[in-house]
Design a protein around this motif. Structure first.
Motif, PDB file in Angstrom:
ATOM      1  N   SER A   2      30.198  26.661  22.315  1.00 53.58           N
ATOM      2  CA  SER A   2      30.329  26.755  23.754  1.00 53.58           C
ATOM      3  C   SER A   2      31.101  28.013  24.137  1.00 53.58           C
ATOM      4  O   SER A   2      31.878  28.550  23.355  1.00 53.58           O
ATOM      5  N   THR A   3      30.884  28.494  25.343  1.00 50.09           N
ATOM      6  CA  THR A   3      31.583  29.661  25.850  1.00 50.09           C
ATOM      7  C   THR A   3      32.300  29.307  27.140  1.00 50.09           C
ATOM      8  O   THR A   3      31.933  28.357  27.826  1.00 50.09           O
ATOM      9  N   PRO A   5      33.115  30.577  30.862  1.00 52.88           N
ATOM     10  CA  PRO A   5      32.685  31.575  31.827  1.00 52.88           C
ATOM     11  C   PRO A   5      33.822  32.511  32.212  1.00 52.88           C
ATOM     12  O   PRO A   5      34.990  32.110  32.271  1.00 52.88           O
ATOM     13  N   ARG A   7      34.612  33.654  34.998  1.00 50.14           N
ATOM     14  CA  ARG A   7      35.295  33.258  36.225  1.00 50.14           C
ATOM     15  C   ARG A   7      36.438  32.276  35.972  1.00 50.14           C
ATOM     16  O   ARG A   7      37.361  32.174  36.772  1.00 50.14           O
ATOM     17  N   HIS A  49      23.112  38.368  31.953  1.00 52.57           N
ATOM     18  CA  HIS A  49      23.702  37.101  31.515  1.00 52.57           C
ATOM     19  C   HIS A  49      25.215  37.132  31.684  1.00 52.57           C
ATOM     20  O   HIS A  49      25.823  36.136  32.099  1.00 52.57           O
ATOM     21  N   ALA A  50      25.834  38.272  31.362  1.00 50.87           N
ATOM     22  CA  ALA A  50      27.279  38.402  31.557  1.00 50.87           C
ATOM     23  C   ALA A  50      27.641  38.187  33.022  1.00 50.87           C
ATOM     24  O   ALA A  50      28.646  37.528  33.343  1.00 50.87           O
ATOM     25  N   GLU A  52      25.909  36.405  35.175  1.00 55.33           N
ATOM     26  CA  GLU A  52      25.705  34.980  35.450  1.00 55.33           C
ATOM     27  C   GLU A  52      26.887  34.141  34.982  1.00 55.33           C
ATOM     28  O   GLU A  52      27.208  33.100  35.571  1.00 55.33           O
ATOM     29  N   GLU A  53      27.543  34.603  33.921  1.00 57.62           N
ATOM     30  CA  GLU A  53      28.704  33.891  33.393  1.00 57.62           C
ATOM     31  C   GLU A  53      29.995  34.237  34.136  1.00 57.62           C
ATOM     32  O   GLU A  53      31.067  33.759  33.774  1.00 57.62           O
ATOM     33  N   GLY A  54      29.892  35.084  35.148  1.00 57.65           N
ATOM     34  CA  GLY A  54      31.045  35.351  35.993  1.00 57.65           C
ATOM     35  C   GLY A  54      31.629  36.744  35.901  1.00 57.65           C
ATOM     36  O   GLY A  54      32.512  37.093  36.685  1.00 57.65           O
TER      37      GLY A  54
END
Length: 238
Positions: A2-3, A5, A7, A49-50, A52-54
């Protein structure tokens, strides 16, 4: 695996905008594309994608990959410019061949570098521009007398560009504590020096940046072998 985000790490004020504290540095990604380890399309997908991850701020330079870093950012975010913060560096220029860059420290070269960044990023403004000095290792150290330029002259050129609205804020990169202290009257918004768990040489600059509410955006924040893209910014809450 898992990663978390970007944000989730909170926000800072970067170039006058609330911005996620974790951003993305373009150096290693550009190197991977230049070496053929990653396609341009894959790199663009990764950048999106980066976001989208915040991640909101993307740290780049025209001298990364002969302008390739900026071209990838333009492809990724050209139609979503207001969603991202572009931070770039001036003070060097790319050189075709084996040498990745050479010094370009004169005020006229700083202005030319800003224009080159605007063109390759496909934008009408640069949110934050770091002046990359070359007075000390690691990296390229100036030996050409014509490139030994007074810091005040460089800052005056960048202040004029800020006044015109071409750039939003001025930062410093690869500088000493004395240089940062000298530059403070120009209104420095950010500092980008090497800093990580193994190398805390510039701790005094970090403390000064915190005191002055400047963004501290270190490069190699996880060490030189950290892999592509990491930027972690820090500032004292206002």
């Amino acid at each position: 695996m898992s990663t978390i985000p970007a944000r989730a790490a909170g926000a800072i004020a970067l170039a006058g905008r609330p911005t996620a504290r974790i951003g993305y540095g373009m150096g290693a990604l550009t190197g991977a594309v230049s070496a053929g380890r990653l396609t341009g399309d894959a790199a663009v997908s990764l950048l999106r994608h980066a976001r989208e991850e915040g991640a909101q701020f993307f740290d780049t330079a025209e001298f990364y990959g002969q302008g390739l870093a900026n071209q990838l950012l333009a492809r990724a975010f050209g139609s979503h410019r207001d969603e991202v913060v572009f931070t770039t560096k001036v003070g060097a220029r790319p050189v075709p061949g084996a040498v990745p860059m050479t010094a370009a420290q004169r005020p006229d070269e700083l202005r030319q570098a800003v224009e080159a960044n605007l063109r390759s990023l496909g934008t009408d403004r640069l949110d934050l521009v770091h002046l990359r000095r070359m007075d000390m290792p690691p990296g390229l150290v100036i030996t050409d007398p014509q490139q030994l330029v007074d810091l005040d002259d460089q800052l005056a050129a960048l202040e004029a560009l800020r006044e015109s609205g071409t750039i939003g804020a001025i930062g410093l990169s690869h500088v000493s504590l004395a240089q940062l202290e000298r530059a403070l009257p120009a209104g420095i918004s950010a500092v980008s020096n090497i800093y990580n768990l193994l190398d805390r040489t510039h701790e005094p600059l970090l403390r000064l940046a915190e005191t002055g509410a400047m963004v501290w955006a270190p490069y190699f924040p996880l060490g030189a072998e950290a892999g592509p893209g990491c930027r972690a910014s820090r500032t004292r809450p206002r």
